[in-house]
Design an enzyme around this catalytic site. Structure first.
Site, PDB file in Angstrom:
ATOM      1  N   TYR A  51       6.280  14.417 -21.863  1.00  0.00           N
ATOM      2  CA  TYR A  51       5.446  14.447 -20.683  1.00  0.00           C
ATOM      3  C   TYR A  51       4.587  13.226 -20.509  1.00  0.00           C
ATOM      4  CZ  TYR A  51       7.534  18.988 -20.465  1.00  0.00           C
ATOM      5  OH  TYR A  51       8.673  19.931 -20.466  1.00  0.00           O
ATOM      6  N   ALA A  52       4.970  11.996 -21.375  1.00  0.00           N
ATOM      7  CA  ALA A  52       3.986  10.788 -21.207  1.00  0.00           C
ATOM      8  C   ALA A  52       4.807   9.975 -19.987  1.00  0.00           C
ATOM      9  CB  ALA A  52       4.007  10.167 -22.514  1.00  0.00           C
ATOM     10  N   ASN A  53       4.395  10.358 -18.906  1.00  0.00           N
ATOM     11  CA  ASN A  53       5.018   9.768 -17.645  1.00  0.00           C
ATOM     12  C   ASN A  53       3.988   9.786 -16.722  1.00  0.00           C
ATOM     13  OD1 ASN A  53       7.734   9.752 -18.906  1.00  0.00           O
ATOM     14  ND2 ASN A  53       7.455  12.187 -18.679  1.00  0.00           N
TER      15      ASN A  53
ATOM     16  N   HIS B 113       0.892  -1.231  -0.057  1.00  0.00           N
ATOM     17  CA  HIS B 113      -0.004   0.042  -0.091  1.00  0.00           C
ATOM     18  C   HIS B 113       0.633   1.284   0.049  1.00  0.00           C
ATOM     19  CE1 HIS B 113      -3.244   2.582   2.123  1.00  0.00           C
ATOM     20  NE2 HIS B 113      -3.285   2.578   0.744  1.00  0.00           N
TER      21      HIS B 113
ATOM     22  N   HIS C 277       7.704  19.138 -13.620  1.00  0.00           N
ATOM     23  CA  HIS C 277       8.411  17.640 -14.328  1.00  0.00           C
ATOM     24  C   HIS C 277       9.613  17.616 -13.432  1.00  0.00           C
ATOM     25  CE1 HIS C 277       9.525  15.186 -17.482  1.00  0.00           C
ATOM     26  NE2 HIS C 277      10.419  15.719 -17.590  1.00  0.00           N
TER      27      HIS C 277
ATOM     28  N   ASP D  48       7.767   7.618 -20.806  1.00  0.00           N
ATOM     29  CA  ASP D  48       8.102   7.590 -22.151  1.00  0.00           C
ATOM     30  C   ASP D  48       9.730   7.342 -22.356  1.00  0.00           C
ATOM     31  OD1 ASP D  48       9.882   9.928 -21.689  1.00  0.00           O
ATOM     32  OD2 ASP D  48       8.200  11.201 -21.941  1.00  0.00           O
TER      33      ASP D  48
END
EC number: 5.4.99.62
Length: 139
Positions: free
Chosen positions: A128-130, A20, A106, A28
């Site tokens: 920014y594909a994170n 948990h 970022h 990316d």
């Protein structure tokens, strides 16, 4: 042979060990991954597999309580941002819980990856594909 959705042994093992509030990153191809963090590299070539493909498989197997996204995605990759929000909404319905969505810069996002259990690198080549996924509990 494993019958579940995740066939990659490293990803399956990592998800099964999450407790948990532990975190797991899906990123990316360009996100710097700290040397201290476990790296699971799925990238084959530019765009393969995509960020959303990897995220979809991971979230089919992982109970998600919260998600952390870089604020910059809103301006620099709005289409993926909308797709991501839609995916998280659908995941909430499937899991029967509310997924808290938090935004950060970022730079702060990159620092937080060092605290994650692992970083799963996709072949995605869009900005920014994170996402940092925070593990929930199924009970």
């Amino acid at each position: 042979m494993k019958k579940g959705t995740v066939l990659n042994s490293d990803i399956s093992s990592m998800i099964s060990r999450l407790g948990h509030t532990d975190t797991l990153v899906v990123c990316d191809a360009g996100l710097p991954i700290p040397k201290s963090t476990t790296r699971i590299d799925m990238a084959l070539t530019q765009g393969v597999p995509s960020f959303m493909q990897v995220l979809g498989v991971v979230t089919n197997e992982m109970q998600v309580e919260a998600a952390i996204i870089a604020e910059e995605i809103k301006q620099h990759n709005p289409q993926l941002h909308e797709t991501l929000l839609t995916h998280l909404e659908q995941l909430q319905k499937h899991q029967g819980n509310t997924i808290e969505i938090r935004y950060t810069t970022h730079e702060q996002f990159k620092q937080q990856t060092a605290e994650s259990q692992a970083v799963i690198r996709s072949g995605e080549c869009s900005p920014y594909a994170n996402i940092i996924l925070c593990a929930g509990v199924t009970f």
